[in-house]
Design a protein around this motif. Structure first.
Motif, PDB file in Angstrom:
ATOM      1  N   ILE A 104      -0.377  10.873  -0.637  1.00  0.00           N
ATOM      2  CA  ILE A 104      -1.310  11.496   0.623  1.00  0.00           C
ATOM      3  C   ILE A 104      -0.789  12.882   0.969  1.00  0.00           C
ATOM      4  CG2 ILE A 104      -0.447  10.407   2.349  1.00  0.00           C
ATOM      5  CD1 ILE A 104      -4.122  11.261   1.532  1.00  0.00           C
ATOM      6  N   SER A 111      -6.283   2.161  -2.391  1.00  0.00           N
ATOM      7  CA  SER A 111      -5.091   3.411  -3.121  1.00  0.00           C
ATOM      8  C   SER A 111      -5.577   4.262  -3.766  1.00  0.00           C
ATOM      9  CB  SER A 111      -4.011   2.632  -3.276  1.00  0.00           C
ATOM     10  OG  SER A 111      -3.547   1.735  -2.159  1.00  0.00           O
ATOM     11  N   GLN A 135       0.740  -1.102  -0.003  1.00  0.00           N
ATOM     12  CA  GLN A 135       0.013  -0.114  -0.022  1.00  0.00           C
ATOM     13  C   GLN A 135       0.976   1.192  -0.121  1.00  0.00           C
ATOM     14  OE1 GLN A 135      -2.946   0.270   3.207  1.00  0.00           O
ATOM     15  NE2 GLN A 135      -4.006   2.031   2.140  1.00  0.00           N
ATOM     16  N   ASN A 136       2.143   1.060   0.795  1.00  0.00           N
ATOM     17  CA  ASN A 136       2.780   2.285   0.763  1.00  0.00           C
ATOM     18  C   ASN A 136       3.783   2.591  -0.677  1.00  0.00           C
ATOM     19  OD1 ASN A 136       2.479   3.579   3.324  1.00  0.00           O
ATOM     20  ND2 ASN A 136       3.610   2.009   4.294  1.00  0.00           N
ATOM     21  N   ASP A 195       0.686   4.007  -2.813  1.00  0.00           N
ATOM     22  CA  ASP A 195       0.459   5.293  -2.385  1.00  0.00           C
ATOM     23  C   ASP A 195       1.568   6.478  -2.677  1.00  0.00           C
ATOM     24  OD1 ASP A 195      -2.118   4.758  -1.686  1.00  0.00           O
ATOM     25  OD2 ASP A 195      -1.526   4.590   0.355  1.00  0.00           O
ATOM     26  N   LYS A 236      -0.052   5.332  -9.849  1.00  0.00           N
ATOM     27  CA  LYS A 236      -0.489   4.088  -8.986  1.00  0.00           C
ATOM     28  C   LYS A 236      -0.759   2.803  -9.952  1.00  0.00           C
ATOM     29  CE  LYS A 236      -2.385   7.008  -5.220  1.00  0.00           C
ATOM     30  NZ  LYS A 236      -3.654   7.285  -4.378  1.00  0.00           N
ATOM     31  N   ASP A 254      -7.877  10.790  -2.043  1.00  0.00           N
ATOM     32  CA  ASP A 254      -8.094  11.528  -0.669  1.00  0.00           C
ATOM     33  C   ASP A 254      -7.344  12.917  -0.658  1.00  0.00           C
ATOM     34  OD1 ASP A 254      -8.524   8.840  -0.301  1.00  0.00           O
ATOM     35  OD2 ASP A 254      -8.333   9.035   1.958  1.00  0.00           O
ATOM     36  N   TYR A 255      -6.069  12.695  -1.315  1.00  0.00           N
ATOM     37  CA  TYR A 255      -5.004  13.890  -1.234  1.00  0.00           C
ATOM     38  C   TYR A 255      -5.704  15.179  -2.043  1.00  0.00           C
ATOM     39  CZ  TYR A 255      -4.568  12.312  -6.111  1.00  0.00           C
ATOM     40  OH  TYR A 255      -4.974  11.860  -7.404  1.00  0.00           O
ATOM     41  N   ARG A 285       7.300   7.209   4.278  1.00  0.00           N
ATOM     42  CA  ARG A 285       6.343   6.288   4.359  1.00  0.00           C
ATOM     43  C   ARG A 285       6.749   4.811   4.340  1.00  0.00           C
ATOM     44  NH1 ARG A 285       0.772   7.784   5.524  1.00  0.00           N
ATOM     45  NH2 ARG A 285       0.917   9.928   5.302  1.00  0.00           N
TER      46      ARG A 285
END
Length: 426
Positions: free
Chosen positions: A70, A137, A62-63, A66, A98, A141-142, A230
């Protein structure tokens, strides 16, 4: 001045987005409070340890997917919030980046499943978890954080969690159905992304658009320092569960650790909305007095809470996780220092260091913490002292070191804490 006027001001917008992030985190806490005790009892320590190990392994992927967007994406969106063409390009470039990172990650996961014996027997389960993480992911959100419109993401995320929780109770009946956990997440995360994309396109005028390869490479390059941070964080947060899963003779040990870690993570999730909402606000407004006030009000309550939990750790674990998880209390106690330092560590990180022009030190602190963690892990392996307790202590020591690094840097450069002057341009 009316309440509406107050909420439209700078701190009003900050308060609103902080509330939205808290609703988001509280929903995580609330639904976990309901579903985790059910899962631990239905699955038992051994299968729950398998689920916990898969979830911890997916944190790495996930990191990677991402890639720190974010943070870098939030900053870009905050600084160009009026330019819809720029935001559409940002959204498209980040999504393509991504997708590329997900393909690379899937190839790596396949190799790992072939090389690690304990993973090989559950390859499909790991890939189901990977798919759910990939879909999660993709959520932009960002953009919403940078635009300070978190209510959209919050509503959809809460709906996903409610759906997941209800379906777990309806469908999960015995340990052999553990695969339902990632499957339900796949359904919820996929539907959420589609809903958010429709909102972006129709309400905000942001959608996919043609971009050059150089633009995709550009967002990756800008996000690289945040990615380092991250990944470094992942080293000392997710590695413990993976290591225990690989070296432990029984999955139950991983289950005990996962249970305690779930409680610590829940507590940490209660702190992150404050720093997450402060980050875009501080980038624009440099309101350093707010940092001091926030810590003065909240830190006494956090320390008191840690003391109470430490005293009643065993009955808390038995009540929340089940009678089989009494041993989780030992891990919970040694990891409580994480909860005590995490809020000031979060706030003194990017929300404080970025407006001071010292964002690199937020990254350096996590890298220093990771190096310390790896060195200490090597010593533990050499001394044959890798246990769930020593790993819990190591995590606490690492978080304390990161906090002290950030505190020292902020104090040393405190002369840069100059508030934005009235009428000064953003």
């Amino acid at each position: 001045m009316t309440l509406r006027d107050r909420m439209s001001g700078k701190r009003g917008v900050l308060l609103k987005n902080t509330m939205m992030l808290y609703v988001l985190q509280f929903s995580t806490y609330f639904f976990s409070f309901i579903v985790v005790p059910y899962e631990t009892r239905v699955l038992g320590p051994e299968i729950y340890g398998l689920v916990g190990a898969a979830a911890a392994a997916m944190v790495y992927f996930q990191n990677v997917i991402d890639f720190g967007f974010i943070l870098s994406g939030t900053e870009d969106a905050a600084l160009h919030r009026e330019d819809r063409r720029y935001l559409s390009g940002l959204f498209t470039s980040v999504t393509l980046a991504k997708l590329f990172l997900a393909v690379v990650s899937a190839a790596v996961l396949m190799v790992l499943c072939r090389c690690i014996a304990v993973w090989g027997g559950h390859t499909l389960f790991y890939f189901l978890y990977f798919l759910s993480v990939f879909l999660a992911s993709l959520m932009p959100d960002y953009l919403y954080r940078g635009l300070e419109q978190m209510e959209v993401i919050t509503v959809r995320a809460v709906c996903i969690k409610a759906f997941f929780t209800v379906m777990i109770f309806v469908l999960l009946r015995d340990a052999s159905q553990y695969y339902l956990i990632p499957v339900l997440n796949i359904i919820g995360n996929g539907a959420a992304f589609l809903g958010v994309y429709v909102h972006l396109k129709r309400k905000l005028g942001i959608g996919f658009c043609p971009v050059r390869v150089g633009e995709v490479a550009g967002v990756l390059r800008r996000s690289l320092p945040f990615f380092y941070s991250r990944v470094a964080t992942t080293v000392y947060t997710a590695t413990n569960t993976v290591v225990l899963n690989i070296i432990s003779g029984t999955g139950a040990v991983t289950g005990y650790y996962t249970g305690a870690d779930k409680l610590i993570t829940t507590a940490k999730s209660g702190m992150s909305p404050i720093s997450d909402s402060m980050y875009p606000y501080m980038v624009k407004n440099r309101d350093f007095k707010l940092v001091k006030k926030t810590l003065k009000v909240l830190m006494p309550l956090i320390v008191l809470g840690c003391i109470v939990v430490g005293i009643f750790a065993e009955p808390l674990c038995v009540w929340f996780l089940g009678a089989e998880y009494a041993d989780s209390a030992k891990v919970l106690r040694v990891m409580l220092p994480v909860v005590a330092v995490i809020l000031p560590s979060y706030i003194l990180g990017f929300p404080t260091l970025s407006p001071m022009g010292l964002a690199k030190h937020a990254n350096y602190s996590t890298i220093v913490g990771s190096v310390f963690y790896i060195a200490a892990m090597i010593v533990l392996f050499a001394a044959n002292h890798v246990t769930m307790l020593t790993l819990g202590l190591l995590t606490s020591a690492t978080e304390i070191l990161i906090f002290l690094y950030r505190l020292i840097v902020v104090w040393h450069y405190r002369g840069r804490m100059v508030p934005r002057q009235a009428g000064e341009e953003d």
